[in-house]
Design a protein around this motif. Structure first.
Motif, PDB file in Angstrom:
ATOM      1  N   ASN B  19      -1.442   1.683   9.226  1.00 50.34           N
ATOM      2  CA  ASN B  19      -1.869   3.177   8.962  1.00 50.34           C
ATOM      3  C   ASN B  19      -1.630   3.969  10.264  1.00 50.34           C
ATOM      4  OD1 ASN B  19      -2.312   2.187   6.530  1.00 50.34           O
ATOM      5  ND2 ASN B  19      -4.203   2.988   6.242  1.00 50.34           N
ATOM      6  N   ALA B  20      -2.272   3.355  11.454  1.00 48.62           N
ATOM      7  CA  ALA B  20      -2.326   3.915  12.732  1.00 48.62           C
ATOM      8  C   ALA B  20      -0.817   4.596  12.931  1.00 48.62           C
ATOM      9  CB  ALA B  20      -2.642   3.104  13.610  1.00 48.62           C
ATOM     10  N   CYS B  21       0.031   4.381  12.291  1.00 50.49           N
ATOM     11  CA  CYS B  21       1.597   4.816  12.502  1.00 50.49           C
ATOM     12  C   CYS B  21       1.678   6.207  12.021  1.00 50.49           C
ATOM     13  CB  CYS B  21       2.612   3.859  11.698  1.00 50.49           C
ATOM     14  SG  CYS B  21       2.840   2.096  12.386  1.00 50.49           S
ATOM     15  N   ILE B  22       0.620   6.832  11.123  1.00 50.18           N
ATOM     16  CA  ILE B  22       0.828   8.070  10.798  1.00 50.18           C
ATOM     17  C   ILE B  22       0.608   9.106  11.846  1.00 50.18           C
ATOM     18  CG2 ILE B  22       0.217   7.561   8.233  1.00 50.18           C
ATOM     19  CD1 ILE B  22      -2.553   9.206   9.183  1.00 50.18           C
ATOM     20  N   TRP B  23       0.082   8.529  13.059  1.00 47.97           N
ATOM     21  CA  TRP B  23      -0.086   9.209  13.967  1.00 47.97           C
ATOM     22  C   TRP B  23       0.804   9.302  15.036  1.00 47.97           C
ATOM     23  CZ3 TRP B  23      -5.182   6.589  12.813  1.00 47.97           C
ATOM     24  CH2 TRP B  23      -5.984   7.335  11.806  1.00 47.97           C
ATOM     25  N   ALA B  24       1.784   8.851  14.874  1.00 47.60           N
ATOM     26  CA  ALA B  24       3.212   8.563  15.631  1.00 47.60           C
ATOM     27  C   ALA B  24       3.734   9.861  16.038  1.00 47.60           C
ATOM     28  CB  ALA B  24       4.145   7.610  15.256  1.00 47.60           C
ATOM     29  N   ARG B  25       3.463  11.329  15.310  1.00 48.79           N
ATOM     30  CA  ARG B  25       4.054  12.489  15.522  1.00 48.79           C
ATOM     31  C   ARG B  25       5.478  12.385  15.429  1.00 48.79           C
ATOM     32  NH1 ARG B  25       0.908  16.255  16.869  1.00 48.79           N
ATOM     33  NH2 ARG B  25      -1.112  15.830  17.435  1.00 48.79           N
ATOM     34  N   ASP B  26       6.119  11.501  14.299  1.00 51.20           N
ATOM     35  CA  ASP B  26       7.604  11.368  14.171  1.00 51.20           C
ATOM     36  C   ASP B  26       7.975  11.920  12.975  1.00 51.20           C
ATOM     37  OD1 ASP B  26       6.573   9.443  12.912  1.00 51.20           O
ATOM     38  OD2 ASP B  26       7.741   7.889  13.947  1.00 51.20           O
ATOM     39  N   GLY B  28       6.501  10.817  10.096  1.00 45.41           N
ATOM     40  CA  GLY B  28       6.201   9.667   9.382  1.00 45.41           C
ATOM     41  C   GLY B  28       7.411   8.631   9.259  1.00 45.41           C
ATOM     42  N   ASP B  29       8.359   8.819  10.265  1.00 50.02           N
ATOM     43  CA  ASP B  29       9.575   7.655  10.201  1.00 50.02           C
ATOM     44  C   ASP B  29       8.751   6.509  10.667  1.00 50.02           C
ATOM     45  OD1 ASP B  29      11.015   9.680   9.744  1.00 50.02           O
ATOM     46  OD2 ASP B  29      12.182   9.723  11.477  1.00 50.02           O
ATOM     47  N   MET B  30       8.130   6.096  11.598  1.00 47.81           N
ATOM     48  CA  MET B  30       7.485   4.738  11.989  1.00 47.81           C
ATOM     49  C   MET B  30       6.715   4.309  10.863  1.00 47.81           C
ATOM     50  SD  MET B  30       5.006   3.559  15.020  1.00 47.81           S
ATOM     51  CE  MET B  30       5.744   4.100  16.336  1.00 47.81           C
ATOM     52  N   PHE B  31       5.618   5.099  10.171  1.00 47.27           N
ATOM     53  CA  PHE B  31       5.053   4.524   9.109  1.00 47.27           C
ATOM     54  C   PHE B  31       5.663   4.153   7.742  1.00 47.27           C
ATOM     55  CE2 PHE B  31       2.334   5.596   5.135  1.00 47.27           C
ATOM     56  CZ  PHE B  31       1.298   4.467   5.455  1.00 47.27           C
ATOM     57  N   ASN B  32       6.820   5.010   7.672  1.00 42.95           N
ATOM     58  CA  ASN B  32       7.541   4.791   6.529  1.00 42.95           C
ATOM     59  C   ASN B  32       8.456   3.266   6.645  1.00 42.95           C
ATOM     60  OD1 ASN B  32       6.997   6.538   4.651  1.00 42.95           O
ATOM     61  ND2 ASN B  32       8.337   8.264   5.191  1.00 42.95           N
ATOM     62  N   LYS B  33       8.835   3.280   7.924  1.00 45.65           N
ATOM     63  CA  LYS B  33       9.567   2.068   8.087  1.00 45.65           C
ATOM     64  C   LYS B  33       8.669   0.941   8.063  1.00 45.65           C
ATOM     65  CE  LYS B  33      12.220   3.275  11.860  1.00 45.65           C
ATOM     66  NZ  LYS B  33      12.921   3.045  13.297  1.00 45.65           N
ATOM     67  N   ALA B  34       7.456   1.106   8.441  1.00 49.20           N
ATOM     68  CA  ALA B  34       6.525  -0.261   8.437  1.00 49.20           C
ATOM     69  C   ALA B  34       6.197  -0.429   7.116  1.00 49.20           C
ATOM     70  CB  ALA B  34       5.303   0.131   9.417  1.00 49.20           C
ATOM     71  N   SER B  35       5.922   0.564   6.296  1.00 47.60           N
ATOM     72  CA  SER B  35       5.539   0.277   4.912  1.00 47.60           C
ATOM     73  C   SER B  35       6.601  -0.166   4.084  1.00 47.60           C
ATOM     74  CB  SER B  35       4.632   1.674   4.078  1.00 47.60           C
ATOM     75  OG  SER B  35       5.570   2.458   3.903  1.00 47.60           O
ATOM     76  N   GLU B 119       9.090   5.192  -8.851  1.00 47.03           N
ATOM     77  CA  GLU B 119      10.045   5.482  -7.784  1.00 47.03           C
ATOM     78  C   GLU B 119       9.362   6.785  -7.009  1.00 47.03           C
ATOM     79  OE1 GLU B 119      13.390   4.581  -7.302  1.00 47.03           O
ATOM     80  OE2 GLU B 119      12.422   2.833  -8.382  1.00 47.03           O
ATOM     81  N   LEU B 120       9.044   6.566  -5.683  1.00 45.70           N
ATOM     82  CA  LEU B 120       8.714   7.614  -4.703  1.00 45.70           C
ATOM     83  C   LEU B 120       9.902   8.468  -4.665  1.00 45.70           C
ATOM     84  CD1 LEU B 120       6.171   5.622  -2.522  1.00 45.70           C
ATOM     85  CD2 LEU B 120       5.529   7.128  -4.379  1.00 45.70           C
ATOM     86  N   GLN B 121       9.636   9.574  -4.102  1.00 46.68           N
ATOM     87  CA  GLN B 121      10.854  10.384  -3.482  1.00 46.68           C
ATOM     88  C   GLN B 121      11.379   9.552  -2.075  1.00 46.68           C
ATOM     89  OE1 GLN B 121       8.603  13.391  -1.907  1.00 46.68           O
ATOM     90  NE2 GLN B 121       9.842  15.021  -2.849  1.00 46.68           N
ATOM     91  N   THR B 122      12.461   9.620  -1.874  1.00 48.60           N
ATOM     92  CA  THR B 122      12.999   8.641  -0.741  1.00 48.60           C
ATOM     93  C   THR B 122      13.022   9.717   0.369  1.00 48.60           C
ATOM     94  OG1 THR B 122      15.366   9.135  -1.693  1.00 48.60           O
ATOM     95  CG2 THR B 122      13.961   7.077  -2.297  1.00 48.60           C
ATOM     96  N   VAL B 123      13.534   9.138   1.739  1.00 48.94           N
ATOM     97  CA  VAL B 123      13.655   9.885   2.864  1.00 48.94           C
ATOM     98  C   VAL B 123      14.879   9.107   3.525  1.00 48.94           C
ATOM     99  CG1 VAL B 123      11.928   8.758   3.951  1.00 48.94           C
ATOM    100  CG2 VAL B 123      12.920  10.953   4.996  1.00 48.94           C
ATOM    101  N   ASN B 124      15.576   9.832   4.359  1.00 44.45           N
ATOM    102  CA  ASN B 124      16.714   8.758   5.155  1.00 44.45           C
ATOM    103  C   ASN B 124      16.351   8.578   6.471  1.00 44.45           C
ATOM    104  OD1 ASN B 124      19.268   8.369   6.390  1.00 44.45           O
ATOM    105  ND2 ASN B 124      20.002   8.457   4.312  1.00 44.45           N
ATOM    106  N   ILE B 125      15.973   7.555   6.581  1.00 41.53           N
ATOM    107  CA  ILE B 125      15.827   7.047   8.241  1.00 41.53           C
ATOM    108  C   ILE B 125      16.865   5.925   8.769  1.00 41.53           C
ATOM    109  CG2 ILE B 125      14.294   6.028   9.538  1.00 41.53           C
ATOM    110  CD1 ILE B 125      11.953   6.868   7.402  1.00 41.53           C
ATOM    111  N   PRO B 131      11.467   4.790   0.634  1.00 39.91           N
ATOM    112  CA  PRO B 131      10.596   5.581  -0.045  1.00 39.91           C
ATOM    113  C   PRO B 131       9.614   6.100   0.756  1.00 39.91           C
ATOM    114  CG  PRO B 131      10.474   3.116  -0.974  1.00 39.91           C
ATOM    115  CD  PRO B 131      11.434   3.242   0.254  1.00 39.91           C
ATOM    116  N   ASN B 132       9.308   7.582   0.554  1.00 37.84           N
ATOM    117  CA  ASN B 132       8.517   8.360   1.501  1.00 37.84           C
ATOM    118  C   ASN B 132       7.240   8.191   1.237  1.00 37.84           C
ATOM    119  OD1 ASN B 132       7.901  10.097   3.453  1.00 37.84           O
ATOM    120  ND2 ASN B 132       9.229  11.570   2.957  1.00 37.84           N
ATOM    121  N   GLN B 133       6.607   7.019   1.591  1.00 35.45           N
ATOM    122  CA  GLN B 133       5.040   6.756   1.421  1.00 35.45           C
ATOM    123  C   GLN B 133       4.375   7.919   2.215  1.00 35.45           C
ATOM    124  OE1 GLN B 133       3.822   3.644  -0.352  1.00 35.45           O
ATOM    125  NE2 GLN B 133       2.350   5.243  -0.436  1.00 35.45           N
TER     126      GLN B 133
END
Ligand code: HEM
Ligand code: SF4
Ligand code: FES
Lengths: 254, 212
Positions: B19-26, B28-35, B119-125, B131-133
Motif C-alpha cells: 500500500n505504501a506504493c501509493i505515495w510513490a508520486r508516480d 499510481g504506476d508503482m502501486f498498480n504494478k505491485a497489485s 473488470e476494473l478500468q485499465t491503465v497502460n503501463i 487494472p487501475n487499482q
C-alpha cells in the motif's frame, strides 16, 4: 502514623447458602481504630450482630498473617483490598478514613461457588494440586540435603513460584475467571527443580486438564491476576506453563 | 488464536508495504504494478486461500473463546476492578475483533470483490494494459463517510494489536523477562506504525496529497 478513630459504612454481600440469591446489606460501624486490621473490624461488626441476635457475617480466615491463603474478600472492586501485594488479613484500617463507604463481595467465579456470605468453596484448587502437584521420592534413609546441584536462578524462580498461597485472588480478578496464574505457579515451582523432573510432562497435562474440568476460563493475558496477587506471582510463570504444556503435548507418550 | 493471529500479522506486513506504493508520486504506476503482480501470481493466490482460512479460524475461535470466558462468572461484581488491573483494550479483544470483522466485510466489498470478480478500468503501463487499482482507491476514498469508517477500523486494529502482538508470544510460551521486554517494544511500535500507515491512506486521498 497518628492513631485515629473512624465511622464507616459497609455494604456486605449476604447469601444464606449456595442455592439462595443473595443481596447487599448496609451496616454502619462506629468507633473503628486505625490500628485494627480489616478482619478485626469485621469481628467488631460480627460481635455486635451476635449481641443483637442477628446472623454474623461468614468469612474465611485462618492464619491472619498473610501465609495461609484463606482470607478472601473483594473490597471496593479489588481482591484483598487496596494495598499492593497484600492479603485482607494484613490490610489495616489506616487505609480508610472517616465516612468511607466500603463494598465487600465474595470471589465471584462459577468454579468458586458461594458457601455462605463471603465464603466460597475453593476445593477446585485442591483437586488441581492433587492432579499433579507432587513428586516421586525414594523411601529409605533421607538423602543429604545438598546432594543435588541446582542452578541458583532456577532455585530462586522456583521459590518465588512456591510462594503462591492458593488464595484465588487471581481468579477473582480475571475477567475470564481463569486460574492460569495459580496453576502456572504450582507447575513452575516443580518444573524448575530436578526433583520435579520425573512427572514433568504428566504433571502439566493433568493439572491443565483438571483446571478445564473445574470450569475456569481461558487465559487471554490481560495481566489483572498479576496486579492483585498478594505474593507477586509473575505472569512469566504463565508463559512457562504454556511452553511446558505445548512441549508436553507434542512429546508425551499418550 | 496465537498462530492465526501471528499469520494475520505477517500478512499485514506485506499489505502495508504494498500500500505504501501509493505515495510513490508516480500517478499510481508503482502501486498498480505491485497489485497486478500480486493478483496474477500463483503463489499469492494460494496464500490467499490460506489467509481466508486463517481469518475464519481466528474469528470463529475468538468469538467462541469470548462467549465461553464470559460464561465463567454468573454473578457480576457490583464494583469492577477495571483499569486498576489491566488495560481496557486487553479486556475488549472480542469487541475490537468484531469491529475489525465489520470493517473487513466493508473493506473486501470495496476492493477485493471488484478486483476479483469485475473488470476494473485499465491503465497502460510499460506497453501493457493492467487494472487501475490505484484509480479505484482514489475514487472510493473521495467519500468522507468511507474515510471515517476506515479510520475507525484502523483504530480498532491498533488496539487489537497493542494487546494481541505480545499476547500471542505469551500464549506460545515465550514470556521470560529478557525477550518479553523486547517483544513489548516491537509490538508497540509495530501496532502504531502499521495502523498509522493504513490511516494515512484515506487521509492522503481526502486532502488531495494522493490523486490521479
Ligand atoms: C487484521 C486482523 C487481525 C489481526 C492481525 C489479529 C491479531 C490477533 C492476535 C495477534 C491475537 C492474540 C492471540 C493470543 O494471545 O493468543 C488476537 C486475539 C484475538 N482476536 Fe484477533 N486479529 C485480527 C482480526 C480479528 C477479528 C476479525 C476478530 C473477531 C471477530 C478477532 C478476534 C480476536 C479475539 C476474540 C482474540 C482473543 C482474545 C484475547 O487474546 O484477548 N481478531 N488477534
Ligand atoms: S497466584 Fe497469587 S493470587 Fe493466585 S492463588 Fe496464588 S497467591 Fe493467590
Ligand atoms: S488469613 Fe491466612 S492469609 Fe489471610
Amino acid at each position: 502514623m497518628d492513631h485515629y478513630i473512624m465511622n464507616l459504612t459497609l455494604k456486605v454481600w449476604r447469601q444464606k447458602n449456595n442455592q439462595s440469591k443473595g443481596n447487599f446489606e448496609t451496616y454502619e460501624v462506629q468507633g473503628i481504630s486505625s490500628e485494627m486490621s480489616f478482619l478485626e473490624m469485621m469481628d467488631v461488626l460480627n460481635d455486635r450482630l451476635i449481641r443483637e441476635g442477628k446472623d454474623p457475617i461468614a468469612f474465611d480466615h485462618d492464619c491472619r498473617e498473610g501465609i495461609c491463603g484463606m482470607c478472601s474478600m473483594y473490597i471496593n472492586g479489588r481482591p484483598h483490598g487496596p494495598w499492593h501485594a497484600n492479603t485482607v488479613c494484613q490490610l489495616h484500617m489506616r487505609a480508610y478514613h472517616e465516612g468511607d463507604v466500603i463494598v465487600v463481595e465474595p470471589w465471584r467465579a462459577k468454579a468458586f461457588p458461594v458457601v455462605k456470605d463471603l465464603i466460597v468453596d475453593r476445593s477446585a484448587f485442591d483437586r488441581i494440586i492433587q492432579a499433579g502437584g507432587y513428586i516421586s521420592v525414594n523411601t529409605g534413609n533421607a538423602v543429604d540435603a545438598n546432594s543435588i546441584p541446582i542452578e541458583k536462578d532456577h532455585a530462586d524462580a522456583s521459590f518465588a513460584a512456591a510462594a503462591c498461597i492458593g488464595c484465588g485472588a487471581c481468579v477473582a480478578a480475571c475477567k475470564n475467571s481463569s486460574a492460569m496464574l495459580f496453576v502456572s505457579a504450582k507447575v513452575s515451582h516443580l518444573a524448575l527443580l530436578p526433583q520435579g523432573a520425573p512427572e514433568r510432562k504428566s504433571r502439566v497435562l493433568n493439572m491443565i486438564a483438571q483446571m478445564d474440568k473445574e470450569g475456569f476460563g481461558s487465559c487471554t493475558n490481560t495481566q489483572a491476576c498479576e496486579s492483585v496477587c498478594p505474593k507477586e506471582i509473575s505472569m512469566a510463570n504463565i508463559a512457562r506453563l504454556n511452553s511446558e504444556f505445548i512441549g508436553a503435548g507434542l512429546s508425551a507418550d499418550k | 488464536m496465537s498462530i492465526t493471529g501471528l499469520s494475520l500479522i505477517a500478512f499485514l506486513v506485506v499489505h502495508v508495504g504494498v500500500n505504501a506504493c501509493i505515495w510513490a508520486r508516480d500517478g499510481g504506476d508503482m502501486f498498480n504494478k505491485a497489485s497486478h503482480f500480486l493478483g496474477t501470481t500463483v503463489v499469492i493466490r494460494i496464500l490467499e486461500v490460506g489467509l481466508f482460512a486463517g481469518i475464519i479460524l481466528h474469528v470463529v475461535q475468538g468469538l467462541v473463546l469470548e462467549v465461553q470466558n464470559r460464561s465463567r462468572r454468573n454473578v457480576a461484581y457490583a464494583v469492577k476492578l477495571g483499569n486498576r488491573g489491566s488495560k481496557w483494550y486487553s479486556r475488549s479483544m472480542g469487541l475490537l475483533g468484531t469491529l475489525l470483522l465489520l470493517f473487513l466485510i466493508m473493506h473486501l466489498s470495496h476492493f477485493w470483490v471488484p478486483s476479483r470478480f469485475t473488470e476494473l478500468q485499465t491503465v497502460n503501463i510499460d506497453g501493457k494494459d493492467i487494472p487501475n487499482q490505484y484509480a479505484d482507491i482514489v475514487n472510493i476514498f473521495h467519500n468522507p463517510i468511507v474515510d471515517v469508517l476506515y479510520i475507525l477500523g484502523c483504530l480498532s486494529l491498533l488496539y487489537h494489536l497493542l494487546h494481541g502482538f505480545q499476547s500471542a508470544f505469551r500464549t506460545l510460551g515465550l514470556g521470560n523477562s529478557r525477550y518479553m521486554s523486547l517483544i513489548k517494544i516491537i509490538g508497540f511500535w509495530f501496532s502504531i506504525i502499521v495502523s498509522l500507515a493504513f490511516i494515512m491512506m484515506p487521509i492522503s486521498v481526502y486532502f488531495g496529497w494522493v490523486s490521479e
